[in-house]
Design an enzyme around this catalytic site. Structure first.
Site, short mmCIF file in Angstrom:
data_model
loop_
_atom_site.label_atom_id
_atom_site.label_comp_id
_atom_site.label_asym_id
_atom_site.label_seq_id
_atom_site.Cartn_x
_atom_site.Cartn_y
_atom_site.Cartn_z
N THR A 109 0.87 -1.19 0.00
CA THR A 109 0.00 0.00 0.00
C THR A 109 0.90 1.22 0.00
OG1 THR A 109 -1.68 -1.16 1.28
CG2 THR A 109 -1.80 1.25 1.25
N LYS A 184 -7.56 1.61 -3.03
CA LYS A 184 -7.19 1.13 -1.69
C LYS A 184 -7.31 2.26 -0.65
CE LYS A 184 -5.05 -1.11 1.62
NZ LYS A 184 -5.69 -2.17 2.37
N LYS A 259 -1.40 5.36 8.68
CA LYS A 259 -0.59 5.50 7.45
C LYS A 259 -1.51 5.67 6.23
CE LYS A 259 1.52 2.46 4.21
NZ LYS A 259 1.86 1.10 3.86
P1 NAD Z 1 5.90 -5.77 7.37
O1 NAD Z 1 6.68 -4.63 7.91
O2 NAD Z 1 5.53 -6.90 8.26
O3 NAD Z 1 6.72 -6.42 6.11
C1 NAD Z 1 7.47 -5.69 5.22
C2 NAD Z 1 8.72 -6.50 4.91
O4 NAD Z 1 9.50 -5.83 3.91
C3 NAD Z 1 9.65 -6.65 6.14
O5 NAD Z 1 9.85 -8.04 6.40
C4 NAD Z 1 10.94 -5.95 5.72
O6 NAD Z 1 12.12 -6.57 6.22
C5 NAD Z 1 10.86 -6.07 4.21
N1 NAD Z 1 11.69 -5.09 3.51
C6 NAD Z 1 11.78 -3.75 3.71
N2 NAD Z 1 12.65 -3.21 2.83
C7 NAD Z 1 13.11 -4.23 2.07
C8 NAD Z 1 14.04 -4.30 0.99
N3 NAD Z 1 14.69 -3.23 0.55
N4 NAD Z 1 14.28 -5.52 0.44
C9 NAD Z 1 13.64 -6.62 0.90
N5 NAD Z 1 12.76 -6.61 1.92
C10 NAD Z 1 12.50 -5.43 2.50
O7 NAD Z 1 4.62 -5.13 6.69
P2 NAD Z 1 3.27 -5.90 6.28
O8 NAD Z 1 2.29 -5.87 7.40
O9 NAD Z 1 3.61 -7.19 5.63
O10 NAD Z 1 2.71 -4.86 5.17
C11 NAD Z 1 3.27 -4.80 3.87
C12 NAD Z 1 2.40 -3.88 3.04
O11 NAD Z 1 1.06 -4.38 3.00
C13 NAD Z 1 2.31 -2.45 3.60
O12 NAD Z 1 2.36 -1.55 2.53
C14 NAD Z 1 0.96 -2.45 4.31
O13 NAD Z 1 0.38 -1.15 4.35
C15 NAD Z 1 0.15 -3.37 3.42
N6 NAD Z 1 -0.99 -4.04 4.09
C16 NAD Z 1 -0.85 -4.57 5.33
C17 NAD Z 1 -1.95 -5.19 5.93
C18 NAD Z 1 -1.83 -5.80 7.32
O14 NAD Z 1 -2.88 -6.15 7.90
N7 NAD Z 1 -0.62 -5.99 7.85
C19 NAD Z 1 -3.18 -5.29 5.25
C20 NAD Z 1 -3.28 -4.76 3.96
C21 NAD Z 1 -2.16 -4.14 3.39
#
Ligand code: NAD
Length: 313
Positions: A109, A184, A259
Site C-alpha cells: 500500500t 485502496k 498511514k
Molecule cells: P511488514 O513490515 O511486516 O513487512 C514488510 C517486509 O518488507 C519486512 O519483512 C521488511 O524486512 C521487508 N523489507 C523492507 N525493505 C526491504 C528491501 N529493501 N528488500 C527486501 N525486503 C524489504 O509489513 P506488512 O504488514 O507485511 O505490510 C506490507 C504492506 O502491505 C504495507 O504496505 C501495508 O500497508 C500493506 N498491508 C498490510 C496489511 C496488514 O494487515 N498488515 C493489510 C493490507 C495491506
C-alpha cells in the site's frame, strides 16, 4: 471481477511459474507461502533473516539479494512497507535486473504518485507493471483469500489476475496505473471513518443505558449496518472473530490505518478534493497512536470514545 474458480486461472496455476517474491513480512510471508503451495518456484528475499527462514520452511527458495531473486523471474511480486521502499527496490534492483518479459506486480500500500512513477519507469524499460494493493489482513494473506485492486493496462489484466490467483479471493481491475492504490486509500478512508462512527454510537448507546450487545442486534439489521458493525464489532461478544474479543491484539494496527489515512489526505490535497471526515479520522487515530496504542487493532478506538483507556490491558 472474476471469482477464484475461473477455469482459465486454474489451468494457468498448474503451470510452474518462476516467481520472485520480495518482502516476506506479516503479509508477504503468507502470500509467498501460498505461491509455493500452488507449485510455483518462488525465489524469496527479505532483509530479515527470520523472514527468510520462515519462507524456506514454507517451501520458498531463499536468496541473498533482490537481484538474485529476479534474475530469471517470469513474475516479480513485491510486498514492502511504503513508497520509498518500493521506489528504491524497483529502481536499484528490479528494473534492468529482471528479464524485460517479466510481469512486475507491487502489492504494497503506497501513495498514488509513487505507484505511477514506478509504473512509468518500468514501462519505459519495456516491462508490464501493475499496482495491486490488497484488502484483508494477515489471516487472509495466510488463507489465500485476499481481495486485490489492480491498476494496469487492460491487456495485462488477465495475466495479473492469473499470477495473483493462489493468494486471492477476488481480483478487480480498478483502472490504469495508480488506480489500484487510489481504490485502496479511498476504501480504507471509508473504513477508518465507519469504524469511528461505530465506536461513537456504541459509546453513546452505553451511556444511554442500552446494552451494546443488544445494540449490535439492532444496528446490524438496521440502516446503521456496515462492515465495522457486522464483521468487526468493537465491543466483545457479538462477532467472535473480531479483535475486540482478544484485547484488540492482532487485526489491523492503528498505526497502519493512520498511514493509509495520511496517504488519503495527501492525495486529497494534491487532487483538490474535500475530505473533512477523513481529516478528522486521521486526527483521531493520530491521537490514539500518540497515546501509545499504535500497535493495537484500530477498533480499540472504542475505549477512547468511552473514556476508558484504562480498560486496555
Ligand atoms: P511488514 O513490515 O511486516 O513487512 C514488510 C517486509 O518488507 C519486512 O519483512 C521488511 O524486512 C521487508 N523489507 C523492507 N525493505 C526491504 C528491501 N529493501 N528488500 C527486501 N525486503 C524489504 O509489513 P506488512 O504488514 O507485511 O505490510 C506490507 C504492506 O502491505 C504495507 O504496505 C501495508 O500497508 C500493506 N498491508 C498490510 C496489511 C496488514 O494487515 N498488515 C493489510 C493490507 C495491506
Amino acid at each position: 471481477m472474476r471469482p477464484r474458480s475461473n477455469p482459465r486461472s486454474t489451468s494457468r496455476r498448474r503451470a510452474v511459474t518462476k516467481i520472485a517474491f520480495i518482502g516476506l513480512g506479516n503479509m508477504g510471508g503468507g502470500m509467498a507461502a501460498n505461491q509455493a503451495k500452488a507449485g510455483h518456484a518462488v525465489r524469496a528475499f527479505d532483509l530479515s533473516a527470520t523472514a527468510l527462514d520462515k519462507a524456506k520452511a514454507a517451501g520458498c527458495i531463499p536468496v541473498d539479494s533482490v537481484v538474485e531473486a529476479v534474475r530469471d523471474a517470469e513474475v516479480v511480486i513485491t510486498m514492502l512497507p511504503a513508497g520509498p521502499h518500493v521506489r528504491g527496490v524497483y529502481v536499484d534492483s528490479i528494473i534492468g535486473a529482471a528479464p524485460s518479459t517479466a510481469l512486475l506486480i507491487d502489492c504494497s500500500t503506497i501513495d498514488v504518485d509513487s505507484a505511477r512513477a514506478v509504473a512509468n519507469q518500468a514501462r519505459e524499460a519495456g516491462y508490464r507493471f501493475a499496482d495491486a494493493p490488497v484488502s484483508g489482513g494477515t489471516a487472509a494473506a495466510e488463507a489465500g483469500t485476499l481481495a486485490f485492486m489492480v491498476g494496469c493496462d487492460a491487456r495485462d489484466f488477465a495475466d495479473v489476475e492469473a499470477a495473483l490467483e493462489p493468494m486471492s479471493r477476488i481480483t478487480i481491475r480498478a483502472g490504469d496505473h495508480g488506480a489500484g492504490q487510489a481504490a485502496k486509500i479511498c476504501n480504507n478512508m471509508l473504513l477508518g471513518i465507519s469504524m469511528l462512527g461505530t465506536c461513537e454510537a456504541i459509546a453513546l448507546a452505553e451511556r444511554l443505558g442500552l446494552d451494546p450487545e443488544r445494540f449490535f442486534e439492532i444496528a446490524s439489521k438496521s440502516s446503521g449496518q456496515c462492515w465495522s458493525v457486522s464483521s468487526y464489532y468493537p465491543w466483545p461478544g457479538p462477532v467472535p472473530t473480531a479483535p475486540s474479543n482478544r484485547d484488540y491484539q492482532g487485526g489491523f494496527a492503528t498505526a497502519m490505518m493512520l498511514k493509509d489515512l495520511k496517504l488519503a489526505q495527501e492525495a486529497a490535497a494534491k487532487a483538490g478534493a474535500t475530505t473533512p471526515l477523513g481529516a478528522q479520522a486521521e486526527a483521531m487515530y493520530a491521537l490514539f497512536d500518540r497515546l501509545g496504542h499504535g500497535g493495537r487493532d484500530f477498533s480499540a478506538m472504542l475505549q477512547l470514545m468511552r473514556g476508558k483507556l484504562d480498560e486496555l490491558a
